[in-house]
Design a protein around this motif. Structure first.
Motif, mmCIF file in Angstrom:
data_model
loop_
_atom_site.group_PDB
_atom_site.id
_atom_site.type_symbol
_atom_site.label_atom_id
_atom_site.label_comp_id
_atom_site.label_asym_id
_atom_site.label_seq_id
_atom_site.Cartn_x
_atom_site.Cartn_y
_atom_site.Cartn_z
ATOM 1 N N GLY A 1 7.918 -11.463 -7.979
ATOM 2 C CA GLY A 1 6.778 -10.783 -7.377
ATOM 3 C C GLY A 1 6.965 -10.402 -5.926
ATOM 4 N N GLN A 2 8.001 -10.914 -5.279
ATOM 5 C CA GLN A 2 8.246 -10.592 -3.882
ATOM 6 C C GLN A 2 8.819 -9.186 -3.747
ATOM 7 O OE1 GLN A 2 7.344 -12.644 -1.293
ATOM 8 N NE2 GLN A 2 6.414 -13.865 -2.932
ATOM 9 N N LEU A 3 8.664 -8.611 -2.552
ATOM 10 C CA LEU A 3 9.222 -7.295 -2.256
ATOM 11 C C LEU A 3 10.407 -7.469 -1.313
ATOM 12 C CD1 LEU A 3 5.927 -5.272 -1.772
ATOM 13 C CD2 LEU A 3 7.649 -4.848 -3.539
ATOM 14 N N ALA A 4 11.564 -6.956 -1.719
ATOM 15 C CA ALA A 4 12.790 -7.071 -0.929
ATOM 16 C C ALA A 4 13.184 -5.704 -0.391
ATOM 17 C CB ALA A 4 13.930 -7.642 -1.779
ATOM 18 N N GLU A 5 13.504 -5.649 0.894
ATOM 19 C CA GLU A 5 13.928 -4.388 1.502
ATOM 20 C C GLU A 5 15.363 -4.078 1.100
ATOM 21 O OE1 GLU A 5 13.223 -4.030 5.696
ATOM 22 O OE2 GLU A 5 14.790 -2.511 5.933
ATOM 23 N N ILE A 6 15.577 -2.853 0.613
ATOM 24 C CA ILE A 6 16.901 -2.388 0.220
ATOM 25 C C ILE A 6 17.225 -1.170 1.080
ATOM 26 C CG2 ILE A 6 18.383 -1.701 -1.693
ATOM 27 C CD1 ILE A 6 17.072 -4.425 -2.091
ATOM 28 N N GLY A 7 18.282 -1.242 1.856
ATOM 29 C CA GLY A 7 18.618 -0.172 2.782
ATOM 30 C C GLY A 7 19.466 0.918 2.152
ATOM 31 N N LEU B 1 0.806 -1.224 0.000
ATOM 32 C CA LEU B 1 0.000 0.000 0.000
ATOM 33 C C LEU B 1 0.835 1.267 0.000
ATOM 34 C CD1 LEU B 1 -2.757 -1.102 2.544
ATOM 35 C CD2 LEU B 1 -3.028 -0.810 0.076
ATOM 36 N N LEU B 2 2.157 1.138 0.173
ATOM 37 C CA LEU B 2 3.018 2.317 0.168
ATOM 38 C C LEU B 2 3.121 2.889 -1.246
ATOM 39 C CD1 LEU B 2 5.941 1.108 2.482
ATOM 40 C CD2 LEU B 2 4.144 2.755 3.052
ATOM 41 N N PRO B 3 3.430 4.191 -1.357
ATOM 42 C CA PRO B 3 3.582 4.785 -2.695
ATOM 43 C C PRO B 3 4.653 4.063 -3.507
ATOM 44 C CG PRO B 3 3.494 6.486 -0.996
ATOM 45 C CD PRO B 3 3.590 5.184 -0.282
ATOM 46 N N ALA B 4 4.419 3.965 -4.799
ATOM 47 C CA ALA B 4 5.341 3.263 -5.705
ATOM 48 C C ALA B 4 6.048 4.250 -6.615
ATOM 49 C CB ALA B 4 4.591 2.221 -6.531
ATOM 50 N N ARG B 5 7.312 3.975 -6.869
ATOM 51 C CA ARG B 5 8.112 4.732 -7.828
ATOM 52 C C ARG B 5 8.854 3.739 -8.708
ATOM 53 N NH1 ARG B 5 11.048 9.112 -3.747
ATOM 54 N NH2 ARG B 5 9.175 10.292 -3.160
ATOM 55 N N TRP B 6 9.406 4.269 -9.802
ATOM 56 C CA TRP B 6 10.103 3.402 -10.758
ATOM 57 C C TRP B 6 11.507 3.944 -10.980
ATOM 58 C CZ3 TRP B 6 7.533 -0.928 -12.621
ATOM 59 C CH2 TRP B 6 6.179 -0.996 -12.283
ATOM 60 N N ASP C 1 9.965 7.878 6.263
ATOM 61 C CA ASP C 1 11.216 7.213 6.631
ATOM 62 C C ASP C 1 11.918 6.769 5.358
ATOM 63 O OD1 ASP C 1 12.166 4.477 8.908
ATOM 64 O OD2 ASP C 1 13.332 5.968 7.808
ATOM 65 N N ALA C 2 12.879 7.572 4.911
ATOM 66 C CA ALA C 2 13.561 7.319 3.643
ATOM 67 C C ALA C 2 14.797 6.450 3.814
ATOM 68 C CB ALA C 2 13.949 8.651 2.991
ATOM 69 N N ARG C 3 14.941 5.780 4.951
ATOM 70 C CA ARG C 3 16.142 4.981 5.174
ATOM 71 C C ARG C 3 16.110 3.639 4.452
ATOM 72 N NH1 ARG C 3 16.318 4.516 11.441
ATOM 73 N NH2 ARG C 3 14.086 4.190 10.996
ATOM 74 N N GLN C 4 15.004 3.278 3.864
ATOM 75 C CA GLN C 4 14.920 2.043 3.113
ATOM 76 C C GLN C 4 13.799 2.133 2.090
ATOM 77 O OE1 GLN C 4 14.402 1.551 6.810
ATOM 78 N NE2 GLN C 4 12.505 2.619 6.250
ATOM 79 N N ILE C 5 13.907 1.297 1.069
ATOM 80 C CA ILE C 5 12.865 1.146 0.067
ATOM 81 C C ILE C 5 12.629 -0.350 -0.108
ATOM 82 C CG2 ILE C 5 13.409 3.296 -1.134
ATOM 83 C CD1 ILE C 5 14.883 1.614 -3.232
#
Length: 218
Positions: free
Chosen positions: A86-92, A25-30, A75-79
């Motif tokens: 299809g999975q979402l991976a946290e990138i710090g 549900l968080l905003p998406a960017r490309w 909180d811009a410390r991670q995306i």
């Protein structure tokens, strides 16, 4: 078909969301993934999980081969990166271990107007991170730093990005005020507007925690 004709009762059932649901549900960017990772507004996000995708386009041709990412506005410390499966991976953020408190992208844009871009992109990003951590620390503790932060090893000499004391620019004061406001509301607390959260009775021990979460005036 039976559920389609079920009469409406006028009540709403709360469905518990998972951690993945919140991220979706968080905003998406490309963005593109280059050899250094993902660059967003002079911030670099990197992780070993990006290695197979560096310099490679995504399968979403309508987005010009860019990759889908999700971010938290406060909180811009991670995306979070959408992987091919299809999975979402946290990138710090590469400076996340140095900047320990959450900050918004709006605050980051203010800092970019105050920190002189006097070197290469990596050094400029490190200068921004140092300045950000100093301001967040002062806003949290209510103290004024007596000396510039120590430059981390291998990242060159550090110079104060702005003047302190009575001669500092008005914009910096606005930035620090924004930090204080952000920190006030950065504490996670229940949303009174959600039916899943019911205000506890005043005599309940949970009432103290609720009041501590809720800022004055709400």
């Amino acid at each position: 078909m039976g559920s389609a004709h079920r009469p409406r009762s006028g009540t709403c059932r709360c469905v518990a969301l998972t951690a993945r649901d919140y991220i979706e549900l968080l905003p998406a960017r490309w963005h593109k993934i280059n050899d250094r990772g993902i660059r967003i507004s002079h911030r670099t996000y990197d992780d070993a999980i990006l290695n197979p995708f560096r310099g490679q386009p995504s399968d979403i041709h309508t987005r010009g081969g860019k990759w889908e990412t999700h971010h938290t506005p406060h909180d811009a410390r991670q995306i979070w990166l959408r992987l091919p499966d299809g999975q979402l991976a946290e990138i710090g953020w590469i400076h996340r271990d140095h900047v320990h408190q959450p900050f918004s992208d709006h605050l980051w844009q203010h800092l970019k107007t105050q920190v002189e871009h006097r070197s290469d992109a990596e050094q400029y990003e490190a200068d921004l991170a140092d300045t950000l951590q100093e301001i967040l620390t002062r806003a949290r503790t209510g103290t004024e730093a007596s000396h510039p932060p120590v430059r981390r090893q291998g990242q060159g000499a550090y110079g104060p990005p702005f003047r302190r004391g009575p001669t500092r620019s008005p914009t910096v004061a606005v930035v620090e005020a924004a930090v204080v406001a952000q920190l006030r509301f950065s504490v996670r607390r229940p949303d009174p507007a959600c039916a899943c959260w019911a205000r506890p009775p005043e005599t309940s021990p949970a009432s103290t925690a609720w009041n501590a979460w809720t800022p004055r005036g709400e």
